[in-house]
Motif scaffolding. Structure first.
Motif, mmCIF file in Angstrom:
data_model
loop_
_atom_site.group_PDB
_atom_site.id
_atom_site.type_symbol
_atom_site.label_atom_id
_atom_site.label_comp_id
_atom_site.label_asym_id
_atom_site.label_seq_id
_atom_site.Cartn_x
_atom_site.Cartn_y
_atom_site.Cartn_z
ATOM 1 N N LYS A 185 0.834 -1.200 0.000
ATOM 2 C CA LYS A 185 0.000 0.000 0.000
ATOM 3 C C LYS A 185 0.869 1.250 0.000
ATOM 4 O O LYS A 185 0.555 2.242 -0.674
ATOM 5 C CB LYS A 185 -0.904 -0.024 1.247
ATOM 6 N N LEU A 186 1.957 1.207 0.764
ATOM 7 C CA LEU A 186 2.839 2.374 0.828
ATOM 8 C C LEU A 186 3.418 2.714 -0.534
ATOM 9 O O LEU A 186 3.580 3.876 -0.889
ATOM 10 C CB LEU A 186 3.990 2.094 1.807
ATOM 11 N N ILE A 187 3.718 1.655 -1.310
ATOM 12 C CA ILE A 187 4.324 1.888 -2.618
ATOM 13 C C ILE A 187 3.368 2.669 -3.514
ATOM 14 O O ILE A 187 3.788 3.477 -4.334
ATOM 15 C CB ILE A 187 4.722 0.531 -3.253
ATOM 16 N N GLU A 188 2.060 2.450 -3.321
ATOM 17 C CA GLU A 188 1.075 3.131 -4.170
ATOM 18 C C GLU A 188 1.097 4.636 -3.963
ATOM 19 O O GLU A 188 0.547 5.375 -4.771
ATOM 20 C CB GLU A 188 -0.325 2.595 -3.854
ATOM 21 N N SER A 189 1.662 5.087 -2.856
ATOM 22 C CA SER A 189 1.615 6.518 -2.574
ATOM 23 C C SER A 189 2.925 7.224 -2.897
ATOM 24 O O SER A 189 3.111 8.358 -2.519
ATOM 25 C CB SER A 189 1.251 6.746 -1.115
ATOM 26 N N LYS A 190 3.828 6.532 -3.562
ATOM 27 C CA LYS A 190 5.119 7.162 -3.841
ATOM 28 C C LYS A 190 5.444 7.039 -5.324
ATOM 29 O O LYS A 190 5.070 6.054 -5.956
ATOM 30 C CB LYS A 190 6.221 6.458 -3.052
ATOM 31 N N PRO A 191 6.180 8.025 -5.865
ATOM 32 C CA PRO A 191 6.664 7.876 -7.236
ATOM 33 C C PRO A 191 7.477 6.591 -7.365
ATOM 34 O O PRO A 191 8.072 6.138 -6.388
ATOM 35 C CB PRO A 191 7.547 9.104 -7.439
ATOM 36 N N PHE A 192 7.510 6.075 -8.601
ATOM 37 C CA PHE A 192 8.104 4.754 -8.815
ATOM 38 C C PHE A 192 9.492 4.604 -8.209
ATOM 39 O O PHE A 192 9.771 3.637 -7.508
ATOM 40 C CB PHE A 192 8.194 4.470 -10.319
ATOM 41 N N ILE A 242 16.410 21.431 -14.032
ATOM 42 C CA ILE A 242 14.962 21.222 -14.132
ATOM 43 C C ILE A 242 14.641 19.727 -14.087
ATOM 44 O O ILE A 242 13.740 19.279 -13.380
ATOM 45 C CB ILE A 242 14.411 21.870 -15.417
ATOM 46 N N HIS A 243 15.423 18.957 -14.849
ATOM 47 C CA HIS A 243 15.221 17.494 -14.834
ATOM 48 C C HIS A 243 15.341 16.958 -13.426
ATOM 49 O O HIS A 243 14.523 16.166 -12.973
ATOM 50 C CB HIS A 243 16.271 16.819 -15.717
ATOM 51 N N HIS A 244 16.391 17.418 -12.763
ATOM 52 C CA HIS A 244 16.631 16.937 -11.402
ATOM 53 C C HIS A 244 15.433 17.261 -10.515
ATOM 54 O O HIS A 244 14.918 16.409 -9.794
ATOM 55 C CB HIS A 244 17.896 17.594 -10.850
ATOM 56 N N PHE A 245 14.970 18.525 -10.621
ATOM 57 C CA PHE A 245 13.853 18.953 -9.790
ATOM 58 C C PHE A 245 12.610 18.117 -10.068
ATOM 59 O O PHE A 245 11.953 17.607 -9.153
ATOM 60 C CB PHE A 245 13.569 20.435 -10.033
ATOM 61 N N LYS A 246 12.337 17.918 -11.341
ATOM 62 C CA LYS A 246 11.136 17.164 -11.706
ATOM 63 C C LYS A 246 11.222 15.722 -11.207
ATOM 64 O O LYS A 246 10.270 15.181 -10.646
ATOM 65 C CB LYS A 246 10.973 17.159 -13.240
ATOM 66 N N LEU A 247 12.406 15.137 -11.396
ATOM 67 C CA LEU A 247 12.541 13.720 -11.039
ATOM 68 C C LEU A 247 12.446 13.516 -9.535
ATOM 69 O O LEU A 247 11.944 12.498 -9.072
ATOM 70 C CB LEU A 247 13.874 13.169 -11.552
ATOM 71 N N PHE A 248 12.924 14.471 -8.764
ATOM 72 C CA PHE A 248 12.931 14.260 -7.330
ATOM 73 C C PHE A 248 11.685 14.790 -6.634
ATOM 74 O O PHE A 248 11.535 14.651 -5.447
ATOM 75 C CB PHE A 248 14.205 14.861 -6.706
ATOM 76 N N THR A 249 10.814 15.429 -7.370
ATOM 77 C CA THR A 249 9.546 15.816 -6.757
ATOM 78 C C THR A 249 8.420 14.968 -7.330
ATOM 79 O O THR A 249 7.793 14.183 -6.630
ATOM 80 C CB THR A 249 9.246 17.298 -6.996
ATOM 81 N N GLU A 250 8.214 15.091 -8.618
ATOM 82 C CA GLU A 250 7.086 14.408 -9.237
ATOM 83 C C GLU A 250 7.442 12.981 -9.641
ATOM 84 O O GLU A 250 6.589 12.100 -9.660
ATOM 85 C CB GLU A 250 6.647 15.208 -10.470
ATOM 86 N N LYS A 267 2.746 7.365 -10.052
ATOM 87 C CA LYS A 267 2.810 6.374 -8.991
ATOM 88 C C LYS A 267 2.168 5.087 -9.485
ATOM 89 O O LYS A 267 1.237 5.139 -10.285
ATOM 90 C CB LYS A 267 2.047 6.862 -7.755
ATOM 91 N N PRO A 268 2.643 3.953 -8.985
ATOM 92 C CA PRO A 268 2.009 2.702 -9.430
ATOM 93 C C PRO A 268 0.571 2.609 -8.919
ATOM 94 O O PRO A 268 0.273 3.080 -7.815
ATOM 95 C CB PRO A 268 2.897 1.620 -8.835
ATOM 96 N N PHE A 269 -0.297 2.019 -9.733
ATOM 97 C CA PHE A 269 -1.679 1.831 -9.301
ATOM 98 C C PHE A 269 -1.739 0.714 -8.273
ATOM 99 O O PHE A 269 -2.451 0.790 -7.268
ATOM 100 C CB PHE A 269 -2.557 1.492 -10.508
ATOM 101 N N ARG A 270 -0.990 -0.329 -8.514
ATOM 102 C CA ARG A 270 -0.955 -1.450 -7.581
ATOM 103 C C ARG A 270 0.358 -2.190 -7.782
ATOM 104 O O ARG A 270 0.809 -2.361 -8.922
ATOM 105 C CB ARG A 270 -2.127 -2.403 -7.868
ATOM 106 N N VAL A 271 0.961 -2.612 -6.686
ATOM 107 C CA VAL A 271 2.159 -3.442 -6.766
ATOM 108 C C VAL A 271 1.934 -4.654 -5.888
ATOM 109 O O VAL A 271 1.460 -4.524 -4.755
ATOM 110 C CB VAL A 271 3.418 -2.682 -6.289
#
Lengths: 417, 354
Positions: free
Chosen positions: A49-56, A333-341, A372-376
């Motif tokens: 469940k925790l994985i579903e709430s985090k970027p991949f 910008i890439h860095h910012f995007k990857l580490f936030t979204e 984020k993953p829908f389900r893992v």
């Protein structure tokens, strides 16, 4: 006439042989186990469940904590699943590093297994012997990732860093000095590859040492031969994988049957048991350690000869280096995007499995196109093995429960998730 | 002035010697105190030896080389709270450790340290030893039952079955010694072995010697026969509910028993205080060739070391396998060898009592 009742006993969750938090409700007739009922869930942390709430890419750390004895293999399954969804493939050098560290992990896991299962059966010297070598696999983890256990080293698109040129050395202390210090640092003078090579070429002789203690030991044989027998058919029905399945004589190994990473390039054998008892599973694991050392040496040889990238240069998925980031606006910008979204992953579902030390560790990822993953879902080998507990121990004695639990090689991180 | 002090001391000493009870009590103290110290240092020795076998260091923090460690352990245990489980039988719960400890110490009464150093030179010494060593198991059984705990109960059952079956093979191997020595008096058994290493009874009674040592392991519940404690199976077996001082008494008894078995092995099969160099021409007149308490202690330490060696090497037996080994292997072998010993004596190959 007095009524004769069976003896019900709680085996765990706090028990020296419960391997963590297994609670086993045993129904005993004298010392013979009539029924064993494993209760799980005491280490449930809600990983899926925790994985579903985090970027991949932020969930790789969770994988380390599933089966906390074979960390990088778990990461490998998850990372492969993401790579398949994204349609990317790691550079070949990274694949070799992954293969090598999968095998280092396998050795580390089997070390813990042989130590703790020896300890369960009273061979306590085995534990310390095994941990002497396991310490070195931990040092390799540390050298490459900075962490001894929860490495977080594999990333979608490669591995975090290339192998370092130096290994941390032991410092002088009242207990490690002079000759002792020199001996401990002997292998660590050069690069990590030198260290790994020295370890892997010496390792078979260490396995011989373990075998001297156990393989032909009469007591060890009496305790393991004919205990917890699983027929090959039944092993398949129960969903066994890994050494548990191979111990029963089924020749099934994902490294050979569905090769991933660089296993198709490697020359190694798959040991298979005959009787499917604890002793065969022990022998299978012992032989697997030797084969792992062989694979590691092949990887070392290739890695020495072929320097190169270990990460893809795809800034939509892989963060730029810190150097680039400080220098280049776009990289920032890439860095910012990857580490936030994070990154969005195309819609779809995928199952990626690796041959972990305990068996097939699989990751089933469903993506709905978001970041984020829908389900893992994780396919943990230990869960299937533990479910067979009741069947395996029935009719055996209390002391055999411990022996069988030892060969199941359960880690509750992955069973309870 | 000086003479008066000496006179006083002499009269005092004569009075003590004439007073049977005080003299005996004094002798008991002289045996018991070193024994307790030996137990304390045996735990230290064990940890160091097994540490060395397992490439570890062992205790090295309390005092130089960790030598004070056993005392630190003792004080820690004595100062800890003694927990009485709610539904335990209070009387038996407290009694059990005492029953275990008492025979382990009482047996030393008949152990001859050398030709004249023995508390009680009893003619039925061997019988006394047999009787007392069998008593110890009652403490274990009572402890397991009185704790009212399932693990402790399992441990007690295992211990009862195991001790009873190994008592037989142990007793039978003593019969072999009896036949050769022709006496039950431990001092005379040693004297019967005079004449150098090959006159000791380990040689004519080799199988009995080995079986006696293995039975001793089983009798003291030591690895690989430690199923009564069975760390990884039944947690700590019979003493799982014990804490503090009561636990330390069990511990004391276990180690005192190990020392006792080692001492007995030295006396019965390895010539007690006799020197292994007896009759060797070069050493003929040095103290090495003379029998002394030092030889007895040295032999005992060697056998004590073996206890630790086994523990570091072997996995644990399963409970039913121990039974099988005891009944189906050891008892037949001892029976046959007792016959063989009888044949040896009858035909004068080994001269009885000489």
């Amino acid at each position: 006439m007095a009524e004769i009742r069976n003896y019900t006993m709680n085996f765990g969750p706090q028990h020296p042989a419960a391997h963590g938090v297994l609670r086993l409700v045993l129904e005993l007739d004298g010392e013979t186990v009539m029924r064993a009922d494993p209760h799980i869930g005491l280490l449930h942390r809600g990983t899926e469940k925790l994985i579903e709430s985090k970027p991949f890419n932020q969930s790789i750390g969770f994988m380390d904590r599933l089966d906390y004895v074979s960390m990088m293999c778990n990461e490998h399954a998850y990372v492969r699943a993401i790579e398949q969804l994204l349609g990317i493939e790691a550079p070949i050098r990274a694949q070799y590093i992954r293969t090598m560290f999968d095998e280092i992990t396998r050795i580390g896991n089997h070390m813990l297994w042989i130590g703790s299962s020896g300890l369960d059966l009273g061979a306590m010297t085995m534990f310390i012997y095994a941990f002497r070598e396991r310490e070195m696999t931990m040092d390799m983890y540390e050298a490459v990732s900075g962490a001894r256990m929860h490495a977080n080293y594999y990333r979608p698109g490669g591995v975090y860093r290339d192998l370092p040129d130096s290994v941390p050395l032991y410092k002088e202390s009242p207990w490690t000095k002079g000759k002792n210090l020199k001996r401990k640092n002997e292998w660590r003078e050069g690069s990590l590859l030198d260290f790994i090579e020295a370890f892997a070429s010496d390792f078979p002789s260490k396995v011989d040492e373990y075998e001297t203690l156990l393989t032909d030991n009469r007591i060890w044989k009496q305790r393991t031969v004919g205990i917890g027998v699983v027929s090959p058919e039944r092993a398949q029905q129960l969903g066994f994988t890994g050494p548990m399945l191979r111990g029963s004589g089924v020749e099934w190994d994902l490294r050979k049957k569905q090769p991933y990473a660089m296993y198709h390039e490697m020359d190694f054998d798959i040991p298979v048991g005959i009787n499917g008892d604890c002793y065969d599973r022990y022998l299978v694991r012992i032989e697997e350690m030797r084969q792992s050392a062989k694979i590691i040496l092949q990887c070392v040889e290739w890695l020495r000869a072929n320097p190169g990238h270990v990460m893809l240069k795809n800034f939509k998925v892989i963060p730029p280096t810190r150097e680039e980031m400080k220098d280049d606006m776009e990289a920032l910008i890439h860095h910012f995007k990857l580490f936030t979204e994070g990154y969005s992953v195309p819609k779809g579902e995928v199952y990626a499995a690796v041959e972990g030390p305990k068996g097939e560790f699989g990751c089933y990822v469903v993506s709905d196109g978001a970041n984020k993953p829908f389900r893992v879902h994780m396919r943990a080998p230990g869960f299937a093995h533990l479910s067979s507990m009741g069947e395996l121990v029935k009719g055996h004695m209390l002391a055999d429960v411990v022996a069988i639990m030892g060969t199941l090689d359960i880690v509750f991180g992955e069973v309870d998730r | 002035m000086f003479d008066t002090v000496i006179n006083l001391l002499e009269t005092g000493f004569a009075w003590i010697q004439s007073n049977y009870i005080i003299w005996t009590l004094l002798k008991i103290v002289v045996i018991t105190l070193p024994l307790i110290t030996a137990v304390a240092f045996y735990t230290y020795f064990e940890r160091k030896v097994i540490g060395a076998m397992q490439i570890r260091i062992g205790p090295n923090r309390v005092g130089p080389l960790g030598l004070i460690q056993p005392f630190a352990d003792v004080f820690k245990l004595l100062l800890k709270e003694l927990i009485l489980p709610a539904k335990a039988n209070r009387f038996l719960f407290v009694l059990a450790p005492v029953i275990t400890l008492a025979p382990a110490f009482a047996a030393w009464a008949v152990i001859p340290f050398n030709d004249f150093l023995v508390l009680a030179d009893v003619d039925a010494g061997l019988l006394y030893i047999l009787a007392l060593t069998s008593l110890g198991v009652y403490g274990v059984i009572i402890a397991g039952w009185a704790s009212n705990s399932k693990y402790a109960f399992l441990g007690a059952m295992r211990s009862a079955a195991q001790s009873v079956s190994y008592e037989i093979s142990m007793g039978l191997s003593l019969v072999g010694v009896l036949i050769l020595a022709g006496t039950l008096n431990l001092r005379e058994i040693v004297l019967a072995q005079q004449g150098g290493v090959f006159d000791w009874y380990w040689l004519p009674l080799l199988p009995l010697f080995v079986i006696y040592m293995i039975s001793g392991l089983a009798e003291t519940n030591r690895a690989p026969f430690d199923v009564a404690e069975g760390e990884s199976e039944i947690v700590a077996g019979f003493h799982v509910e014990y804490s503090g001082a009561a636990f330390s008494v069990f511990f004391l008894a276990e180690y005192a028993n190990m020392i006792l078995i080692s001492g007995l092995t030295a006396i019965l099969f390895a010539g007690g205080w006799l020197s292994p160099f007896e009759g060797v021409p070069v050493l003929g007149d040095t103290f090495l060739a003379e029998g002394s308490i030092l030889w007895f202690l040295a032999k005992t330490v060697v056998f004590m070391f073996m206890f630790l060696w086994y523990r570091a090497t072997f996995p644990r037996y399963r409970y039913d396998q121990i039974m099988r080994l005891g009944w189906k292997v050891f008892i037949p072998i001892t029976l046959v060898w007792v016959m063989f010993a009888a044949v040896l004596t009858v035909f004068g190959i080994v001269v009885k009592g000489a």
